[in-house]
Design a protein around this motif. Structure first.
Motif: not given
Length: 540
Positions: A369-372, A482-486, A488-489, A496-501
């Motif tokens: 399910p990646g954005r690509s 990637s931490e730099t994109v709004a 990833n899916y 799941n940006n809560r796991h960004r770190k």
């Protein structure tokens, strides 16, 4: 002068299989015969805390070195040295008698990594007390694989200050491969004072004990004293130990050592025959599982004896044991794991048969399910049209005709419409147990708990496709984080940006799993990426 020496620990580690209950006459005979066979070191048993244990005859659990005196004939000991083993925390070092030459010559102290981290000051004091009492000090760090390279270096620095007679590299769970021995031995050898002997203690879960011991000899090449631990007939709990008779045969034939091979065989016949009839040790598949997952042998014994499980079930339950529980045994905990596993296990033979019939020898396109999969949709459509692979989406249902959907995530399954009636949907038992429409596969058959991200859905699907015997796998949408994109899916519902770190750690873990999978199936399954992926940098 021989630099390789043998240490027999039949009466200590070997006797654990009979709770160290050895008749006095056999204790004396084994010590005497090992001495006559010119074995360099004989470990006569354990030293335990007199406040917690009462010494009884017919046991190699001693509470004082004075109790060992009757078993040692000081007039015929020749060059053999006698040792007793102490598990740190299980003996009162203040009660240790002075070494007077009538009992043991040395004390081996074994400690865990937890002891080293939490009890270092007291541990060092115990080491110093052994030396002050006049004994040869041998130090054993339990489970050498549990230490990082930097921790081994730190340990060597401590040992160089203490200056014990020997330090042991210990394959506690029989988990080591040759490269593990090469790595650990090289670090220790290069950083440990050359006057300190290196001891190697192997277990036979992978049937590697003899090979690993020879590797230690090869690595040393005669530069320092090497001590190899072994037992008569490999006696020991579960998989057992290195057979001392194998080492004696090797060293007498190839290196002209003066051990008495025939006398050892007589001792095995006279002292171990009845034990062997009533107690099993040696390689078994369950014991292999104990080595693979580096768990206490009692965990394997309990599952094997109590539940009469098949080997695959034992493997799966052992893999469920939490990391902090692996080095101990908690039978209530194991019982709960067994119940958890049993409740989630189904007969998936028909589902597997369908999947093998459908996928065997085929080319498969995995849509993660990646954005690509949006950004490179044209490339994916072209590939699907030209190559005509079987398409399998992961945790969502794609719009491609005759495609399958694989669900390894319960949340994604429940949030996706049409899952419960879709006959082209494959799910794992952690997602659903209803196989009336879906093809349901046992979750524990697709995961490897040695990895932190063992329940990654793409990795579970790859494992299933390997079982099915596919010919080619193409990955799309397996982008990484990637931490730099709004986002990833391809769908914000997956976010799941809560796991960004933790994205960097997740990428490293999943990338390593992908690399291991690709290397494992190399030559059988072609694996490639259709869309860009962060994981490609981890592929070796």
């Amino acid at each position: 002068m021989k630099n390789v020496k043998l240490l027999d620990c039949t009466l200590r580690d070997g006797a654990r299989i009979i709770n160290c209950e050895v008749p006095d006459k056999d204790i004396k005979k084994i010590i005497s015969r090992l001495t006559e066979s010119h074995i360099d070191y004989v470990e006569v048993g354990f030293l335990r805390d007199h406040r917690k244990l009462t010494y009884k005859r017919g046991s190699t659990f001693f509470t004082s070195v004075k109790q060992i005196e009757p078993f040692i004939d000081v007039d015929t000991k020749s060059n053999t040295k006698y040792l007793a083993f102490v598990d740190y925390g299980m003996f009162d070092f203040d009660s240790l008698d002075e070494c007077d030459g009538k009992s043991v010559d040395g004390i081996r102290v074994g400690f865990t990594k937890g002891d080293y981290e939490k009890e270092r000051k007291n541990l060092l004091a115990a080491f110093e007390k052994v030396k002050q009492k006049g004994y040869m000090l041998f130090i054993q760090g339990v489970n050498s694989l549990g230490y990082t390279d930097s921790e081994i270096l730190e340990l060597c620095g401590m040992l160089n200050e203490i200056m014990p007679y020997g330090f042991g590299i210990v394959d506690t769970y029989g988990s080591m491969y040759l490269e593990d021995v090469d790595r650990i031995y090289s670090i220790v050898n290069h950083n440990l004072d050359k006057r300190i002997a290196i001891d190697f203690h192997a277990h036979n879960n992978r049937q590697m004990a003899f090979a690993l011991s020879q590797e230690v000899m090869r690595l040393d090449a005669g530069r320092r004293e090497i001590i190899i631990d072994a037992t008569l007939e490999g006696m020991g709990k579960c998989a057992g130990n290195l057979n001392i008779e194998l080492m004696v045969d090797l060293l007498t034939k190839k290196h002209k050592y003066d051990y008495n091979f025939d006398l050892l065989l007589d001792t095995i016949d006279e002292c171990l025959y009845e034990i062997k009839q009533n107690h099993e040790w040696g390689y078994t598949v369950p014991n292999l599982m104990g080595g693979i997952y580096q768990t206490h042998p009692n965990n394997v014994l309990y599952l094997n004896d109590k539940f009469r499980l098949n080997n695959k079930d034992i493997k799966n339950i052992v893999s469920m044991i939490a990391q902090e529980k692996k080095h101990h045994y908690d039978y209530d905990y194991l019982e709960n794991l067994y119940l958890e596993y049993s409740e989630s296990k189904i007969d998936d033979s028909k589902s597997l048969e369908f999947i093998k019939d459908t996928f065997n020898g085929k080319s498969v396109l995995i849509l993660a399910p990646g954005r690509s999969i949006i950004d490179f949709k044209a490339d994916i459509d072209k590939f699907a049209e030209e190559e005509k692979p079987i398409i399998v989406s992961v945790n969502f249902i794609s719009g491609y005709k005759d495609s399958f959907a694989f669900f390894g995530n319960k949340k994604r399954y429940e949030n996706t419409e049409g899952t419960k009636s879709n006959e082209r949907l494959i799910a794992t038992t952690n997602v659903t147990l209803d196989d009336s429409k879906n093809k349901v596969i046992n979750f524990y058959s697709l995961i490897d708990r040695r990895y932190k991200m063992y329940d990654n859905s793409v990795m579970m699907l790859l494992s299933l496709l390997n079982i099915a015997g596919v010919k080619k796998i193409t990955l799309a949408g397996c982008d990484g984080y990637s931490e730099t994109v709004a986002d990833n899916y391809f769908d914000s519902e997956f976010g799941n940006n809560r796991h960004r770190k933790q994205f960097g750690e997740i990428n490293c873990n999943v990338g390593g799993m992908l690399s291991d999978f690709i290397n494992k199936v190399s030559g059988r399954i072609e694996v490639k990426f259709l869309t860009p992926s962060i994981y490609q940098q981890y592929i070796k």
